[in-house]
Every structure is written in structure tokens, then in C-alpha cells.
Scaffold this motif. Structure first.
Motif, PDB file in Angstrom:
ATOM      1  N   SER A 173      33.665  45.054  37.423  1.00 20.59           N
ATOM      2  CA  SER A 173      34.538  44.380  38.403  1.00 20.59           C
ATOM      3  C   SER A 173      34.130  42.925  38.562  1.00 20.59           C
ATOM      4  O   SER A 173      34.978  42.038  38.639  1.00 20.59           O
ATOM      5  CB  SER A 173      34.451  45.053  39.778  1.00 20.59           C
ATOM      6  OG  SER A 173      34.980  46.325  39.710  1.00 20.59           O
ATOM      7  N   ALA A 174      32.815  42.686  38.631  1.00 17.17           N
ATOM      8  CA  ALA A 174      32.342  41.313  38.786  1.00 17.17           C
ATOM      9  C   ALA A 174      32.820  40.460  37.599  1.00 17.17           C
ATOM     10  O   ALA A 174      33.307  39.340  37.772  1.00 17.17           O
ATOM     11  CB  ALA A 174      30.821  41.286  38.882  1.00 17.17           C
ATOM     12  N   ILE A 175      32.703  41.009  36.390  1.00 16.30           N
ATOM     13  CA  ILE A 175      33.103  40.255  35.194  1.00 16.30           C
ATOM     14  C   ILE A 175      34.605  39.959  35.235  1.00 16.30           C
ATOM     15  O   ILE A 175      35.053  38.846  34.947  1.00 16.30           O
ATOM     16  CB  ILE A 175      32.719  41.048  33.918  1.00 16.30           C
ATOM     17  CG1 ILE A 175      31.193  41.144  33.824  1.00 16.30           C
ATOM     18  CG2 ILE A 175      33.310  40.408  32.666  1.00 16.30           C
ATOM     19  CD1 ILE A 175      30.698  42.226  32.895  1.00 16.30           C
ATOM     20  N   GLU A 176      35.368  40.969  35.629  1.00 16.81           N
ATOM     21  CA  GLU A 176      36.820  40.781  35.662  1.00 16.81           C
ATOM     22  C   GLU A 176      37.218  39.709  36.686  1.00 16.81           C
ATOM     23  O   GLU A 176      38.093  38.886  36.441  1.00 16.81           O
ATOM     24  CB  GLU A 176      37.502  42.112  35.990  1.00 16.81           C
ATOM     25  CG  GLU A 176      38.926  42.149  35.510  1.00 16.81           C
ATOM     26  CD  GLU A 176      39.618  43.476  35.778  1.00 16.81           C
ATOM     27  OE1 GLU A 176      40.667  43.716  35.180  1.00 16.81           O
ATOM     28  OE2 GLU A 176      39.112  44.271  36.601  1.00 16.81           O
ATOM     29  N   TRP A 177      36.531  39.700  37.837  1.00 18.01           N
ATOM     30  CA  TRP A 177      36.833  38.686  38.849  1.00 18.01           C
ATOM     31  C   TRP A 177      36.464  37.278  38.363  1.00 18.01           C
ATOM     32  O   TRP A 177      37.187  36.316  38.577  1.00 18.01           O
ATOM     33  CB  TRP A 177      36.078  38.977  40.154  1.00 18.01           C
ATOM     34  CG  TRP A 177      36.745  39.991  41.030  1.00 18.01           C
ATOM     35  CD1 TRP A 177      36.217  41.167  41.473  1.00 18.01           C
ATOM     36  CD2 TRP A 177      38.066  39.925  41.595  1.00 18.01           C
ATOM     37  NE1 TRP A 177      37.114  41.836  42.273  1.00 18.01           N
ATOM     38  CE2 TRP A 177      38.254  41.088  42.358  1.00 18.01           C
ATOM     39  CE3 TRP A 177      39.106  38.995  41.518  1.00 18.01           C
ATOM     40  CZ2 TRP A 177      39.441  41.350  43.055  1.00 18.01           C
ATOM     41  CZ3 TRP A 177      40.290  39.255  42.200  1.00 18.01           C
ATOM     42  CH2 TRP A 177      40.437  40.417  42.963  1.00 18.01           C
ATOM     43  N   ILE A 178      35.325  37.178  37.690  1.00 18.30           N
ATOM     44  CA  ILE A 178      34.898  35.845  37.228  1.00 18.30           C
ATOM     45  C   ILE A 178      35.885  35.333  36.173  1.00 18.30           C
ATOM     46  O   ILE A 178      36.290  34.177  36.194  1.00 18.30           O
ATOM     47  CB  ILE A 178      33.444  35.891  36.712  1.00 18.30           C
ATOM     48  CG1 ILE A 178      32.512  36.170  37.907  1.00 18.30           C
ATOM     49  CG2 ILE A 178      33.048  34.580  36.030  1.00 18.30           C
ATOM     50  CD1 ILE A 178      31.096  36.532  37.550  1.00 18.30           C
ATOM     51  N   LEU A 179      36.327  36.234  35.273  1.00 15.88           N
ATOM     52  CA  LEU A 179      37.320  35.805  34.283  1.00 15.88           C
ATOM     53  C   LEU A 179      38.637  35.430  34.945  1.00 15.88           C
ATOM     54  O   LEU A 179      39.310  34.493  34.523  1.00 15.88           O
ATOM     55  CB  LEU A 179      37.545  36.916  33.249  1.00 15.88           C
ATOM     56  CG  LEU A 179      36.447  36.985  32.205  1.00 15.88           C
ATOM     57  CD1 LEU A 179      36.575  38.235  31.367  1.00 15.88           C
ATOM     58  CD2 LEU A 179      36.491  35.756  31.295  1.00 15.88           C
ATOM     59  N   THR A 180      38.995  36.148  35.992  1.00 18.68           N
ATOM     60  CA  THR A 180      40.217  35.805  36.733  1.00 18.68           C
ATOM     61  C   THR A 180      40.120  34.364  37.233  1.00 18.68           C
ATOM     62  O   THR A 180      41.040  33.570  37.067  1.00 18.68           O
ATOM     63  CB  THR A 180      40.378  36.751  37.956  1.00 18.68           C
ATOM     64  OG1 THR A 180      40.457  38.079  37.494  1.00 18.68           O
ATOM     65  CG2 THR A 180      41.620  36.407  38.765  1.00 18.68           C
TER      66      THR A 180
END
Ligand code: HEM
Length: 493
Positions: free
Chosen positions: A277-284
Motif C-alpha cells: 500500500s505504501a508503494i502504491e501511494w508513493i507512486l500515486t
């Protein structure tokens, strides 16, 4: 007769005055809070994103706030050793063998010893470093069946081998972990009105029992495999070490098969939900801010070049990456609410807190406090230029991993995972949004859970940007992208 009545009246007046004075002197000052309804208290004020609702209420009632939820009480508060326990958790009764896991265990010798044990045997810097090769080499032939790199790495680290989706259930790891996260975070009437837990008005208990059966069978299988192969093994993994403790009978606390399963369950859920989730948010945020993405790519080109992959040893040189990740974890707190329980009566900021109160630390609100963070709603990695604020629980304005005794024991591992995967995705690909979508149109709707993820899957188009196109490398990167939950709609040939 008149004298008797007069004496009695004087006596009662004196007594009432004495009581009044006594009450005024002893009156405890409780934290302020909104007006609640009978029985349900403030439960009706919470919607699908309770961290947002608590934040709004705190704007009116202050940073330390008192709310009652059903027959229990909660306070949004600062932290202290007295708050090192966890409250009753209905979901963990079913999923974690009666809160025998580390995440929801009450403070005490069992939790202390298990935390020490997990830190020593799984999450110490030495152990994390010893798994470095697994995080790079084995990735080139990842199984496509497990659509999560985190799952793969977690299985390898915790269980000693990889498992396929069908080893768990036909629904697969990701779907089942999502279901656990959702159920564990859904306000459960049984948490607030203990007698309602039995009636199961929301149908949650039935779903929890169904899930716990699936996970229990999987964890039983893992333990059985370890018991059978013990004599042939040269080195012991995490499960073997726990089995040793159980069989030696030397643990200072009760420790049987259900405890082993509860701890394994913790590690699986914690690792698979949070880091992706953290990775997905940072990419967002990188997709919403192309100039930040470009600046990060430039740093990666300068430090690593375009001839090879980013390695763990590069991470400490990537200063802008560090700022991007910090800012991502600040703005999009993956674990926005940390639930604690007061073990004793105490006073915080001159407000009285009762023993047994639930204490909720609203990490999301702390990270967006305008008194601490200028323009808190904006994604500005540059705010960390020249600042030594870090994310390891030392600076109370930035607590993505919590702090103190109940702070995340896997912080070091999580930071390596998030840094490395973000760096590799940005280094290997240029990214653009589908259907001509503008960066500002990309939504940031949240799905509240144990790990708060994007409500809608992230859709993005990667274009390969490395000079030397090695086939393995190419396949690896594509898998990486799938792994973090991105629904890639097109790969460039
Ligand atoms: C970006 C990734 C992660 C974030 C943001 C995160 C965040 C947190 C937070 C905020 C807490 C609660 C702190 C508190 O109550 O004060 C926590 C606890 C915990 N985390 Fe993490 N975590 C992450 C990754 C992981 C991973 C990969 C694992 C396991 C391999 C893990 C295992 C745990 C455990 C076992 C606890 C409970 C500790 C206790 O109650 O004693 N976490 N984490």
C-alpha cells in the motif's frame, strides 16, 4: 421538636456543602469532546474513514479528545508507557487465536517475550541483511502465480519457502489478506457492545470464522512440513526456532501451536498489506507530480546510471528518494490509527484518563497538522531539505511506524522494501496515466483498513527506459509492477 428539626436541617445543609466542596476539590478534568447520544455515544459520528472523522472532531475539540463508542471509551491522545497495551479486538479473537498474536496482544510477559523473539530471529538488522540476496536474485524468476512480491518475500523470510496462491485457497493471498484487513478494520459492534458480539448482527463473525478456517489450515500445513523436515535441515528458520521453544517447554510463558500460528499470521498480514500500500501511494503521488518523478529519475541516473538495476547498497546515497518516501508516508499514512489501551489511571496534559480506556493515536491527523507542517495537504518532498526529521519514531510529528514500545518492529525491513521497489520502478520505467488522464485527475480515495490502501486500483502505463535491455531484467520489472498492485494496462514492446 422544633429544635430537633432545626438541628437536622443544619446537619443536612452542612453535609451537602461538605459534599459539594469535596466534589469540587476532587473533580477530575476529562478531555473535552463532542456531545454523544445515549448508549451509542459517538459511534454515529464515524463513517468509512474514521481517521478523517476524528481529525475533523479534533479541529473543534482539541488534540486530546474524549469520545465514547458504545459501552467503551476512546481518547485520541499522545503516548506513554502506560498506553502500551491493546484493547479488546473482536476480529483478533477469531483470526489470531484469541489475541495471541503480537499486534493485538495485551501488554505483559507474553507480548514482551514474543516481540523480543521476533526482533531477534526475524526482524533484526542482521537477519534483514542476510535476506538481501533473496530480494534481488530470486526476483528474476518469481512465480507469476503469486501476484505479490511482498507475499513471496514474506513467505521466504518467515516460512523458509515460497507458497503459491492455491496453497492457501483458490481466492489467493492478496484477496484473502484484503478481506482480513477489511474485516479487522470494520467497526464491529462486538468491540463496543461485548454482548452483541455473540448475536453477530453484522454477519462479521461468520465471515471471520470462515477466514480463520482457511488461514488455520494453511498455517497447520506449514507447521507440519517443518515438523517432518526438521531432522534433514542444516539451518533453522523462524518456524523451526519457534517449534524448538514450544517443545523445550522452557518458555517463561504459555506457548503452544496456537501461539506459533498467531505469530505467523501476524507476519503474513502485516507484511503483505502495509508495504505494497505504501508503494502504491508513493507512486500515486509521483504520477500526480511529474516534476518530482523526473527529479527522482535524475538522481537515480546520476547515482546508479542506466546500465544496471538499483541495489540495496545504493539506497543510502539516494537522498531525494529518502525525501520522496518520507513525504509519501507522511501524506498517505498507511496505518492511520494506532489503537492502544491505558493500563492505569493517569493524567495527560492535566486531563484525567481512566484505566482501561481505549487510546487511539491519530497518526493521519498528526501528519496533517498545519501547526507542524506548512501546507500539510500538499506533496512536497523538498520540505525535508536541510531537516533531520526522520520516520523512525524519534520525531513525534512524523510517525508512520508509530513509536515507543508498540512501534512497528519491522520498520527497518519495511523501509528497505519500500525504498528499493519505488527506486526500481522509477528507475526502470517512465510512467504515464491512461486515456490522456491529467495528473491532477488521478484520484486519492482511500479504503480504510489495517493498512489503508487506494480505494481504486492504480492504472498506469510504463515505458521501458533502461539502455541495456536484458530479458530477465525486463521480465523482473514487469513483475515488480504487477506485484505492487498496479494494474498495468499496456507494456511497451
Ligand atoms: C510501510 C510499511 C509499514 C508501516 C507503515 C507499518 C506501520 C505500523 C504501525 C503504525 C504500527 C503500530 C504502532 C503503534 O501502535 O504505535 C505497526 C505495528 C506492527 N507492525 Fe508494522 N508497518 C509496516 C510494515 C510492517 C511489516 C513488513 C511487518 C512484518 C513483517 C510489520 C509488523 C508489525 C507488527 C508485528 C506490529 C505490532 C507491534 C506490537 O504491537 O508490538 N509491519 N506497524
Amino acid at each position: 421538636m422544633a429544635l430537633i428539626w432545626a438541628t437536622l436541617v443544619v446537619f443536612f445543609v452542612v453535609y451537602a456543602l461538605y459534599e459539594l466542596l469535596n466534589n469540587i476539590q476532587n473533580r477530575k478534568r476529562y478531555p473535552p469532546g463532542p456531545k454523544g447520544l445515549p448508549i451509542i455515544g459517538h459511534l454515529h459520528l464515524l463513517g468509512k474513514n474514521p481517521h478523517h472523522d476524528f481529525q475533523k472532531l479534533a479541529k473543534t475539540h482539541g488534540p486530546l479528545m474524549y469520545v465514547t463508542l458504545g459501552l467503551t471509551q476512546r481518547r485520541s491522545s499522545s503516548r506513554h508507557m502506560i498506553f502500551a497495551s491493546r484493547p479488546h479486538n473482536e476480529a483478533a479473537q477469531y483470526l489470531a487465536y484469541g489475541q495471541k498474536n503480537m499486534i493485538t496482544a495485551k501488554y505483559g510477559p507474553y507480548w514482551r517475550n514474543m516481540r523480543k523473539f521476533c526482533t531477534q530471529h526475524l526482524l533484526s538488522n542482521q537477519k534483514i541483511n542476510s535476506f538481501e540476496s533473496m530480494r534481488s536474485l530470486s526476483s528474476s524468476h518469481l512465480s507469476t502465480k503469486i501476484s505479490s512480491l511482498s507475499a513471496d518475500w514474506t513467505c521466504l523470510m518467515v516460512f523458509g519457502k515460497k507458497y503459491m496462491d492455491e496453497d492457501l485457497d483458490k481466492r489467493g493471498f492478496k484477496a484473502l489478506v484484503n478481506e482480513v484487513e477489511h474485516l479487522a478494520a470494520t467497526p464491529n459492534l462486538g468491540d463496543f457492545f461485548p454482548f452483541l458480539g455473540v448475536i453477530d448482527l453484522q454477519g462479521l463473525t461468520r465471515r471471520l470464522k470462515d477466514l480463520s478456517k482457511v488461514f488455520d489450515e494453511f498455517l497447520e500445513k506449514i507447521i507440519d512440513e517443518h515438523v517432518q523436515s526438521r531432522d534433514q535441515k542444516q539451518s533453522k528458520d523462524f518456524v523451526d526456532t519457534m517449534l524448538d521453544i514450544m517443545q523445550s517447554g522452557e518458555a517463561e510463558f504459555q506457548f503452544d501451536r496456537s501461539h506459533i500460528k498467531a505469530i505467523l499470521f501476524d507476519m503474513l498480514i502485516a507484511a503483505m498489506g502495509t508495504s505494497p500500500s505504501a508503494i502504491e501511494w508513493i507512486l500515486t503521488e509521483l504520477l500526480r507530480h511529474p516534476h518530482v518523478m523526473k527529479k527522482l529519475q535524475k538522481e537515480l541516473e546520476e547515482v546508479v546510471g542506466l546500465e544496471r538495476m538499483v541495489k540495496e547498497s545504493d539506497l543510502e546515497k539516494l537522498k531525494y528518494l529518502d525525501m520522496v518516501v518520507k513525504e509519501g508516508l507522511r501524506l498517505r499514512a498507511v496505518a492511520p490509527l494506532a489503537p492502544h489501551e491505558a493500563m492505569e489511571d493517569c493524567v495527560v496534559n492535566s486531563f484525567h484518563i481512566h484505566k482501561g480506556s481505549r487510546i487511539i493515536i491519530n497518526i493521519y491527523a498528526i501528519h496533517r497538522d498545519p501547526n507542524i507542517w506548512p501546507e500539510p495537504e500538499k506533496f512536497l518532498p523538498e520540505r525535508f531539505v536541510g531537516s533531520n526529521i526522520d520516520i523512525r519514531g524519534r520525531d513525534f510529528q512524523l510517525l508512520p511506524f508509530g513509536s515507543g514500545r508498540r512501534g512497528c518492529p519491522a520498520m527497518q525491513l519495511a523501509i528497505v522494501l519500500v525504498d528499493l521497489i519505488v527506486a526500481q520502478l522509477v528507475h526502470c520505467f517512465d510512467w504515464e496515466l491512461p486515456n490522456g488522464m491529467q495528473p491532477c485527475e488521478l484520484d486519492v480515495e482511500e479504503h480504510f483498513g489495517l493498512a489503508t490502501s487506494r480505494a481504486n486500483p492504480l492504472m498506469a502505463i510504463p515505458t521501458y527506459r533502461q539502455k541495456k535491455q536484458c530479458l530477465n531484467l525486463r521480465r523482473y520489472n514487469m513483475e515488480l509492477a504487477e506485484i505492487v498492485g498496479l494494474n498495468l494496462i499496456r507494456y511497451v514492446q
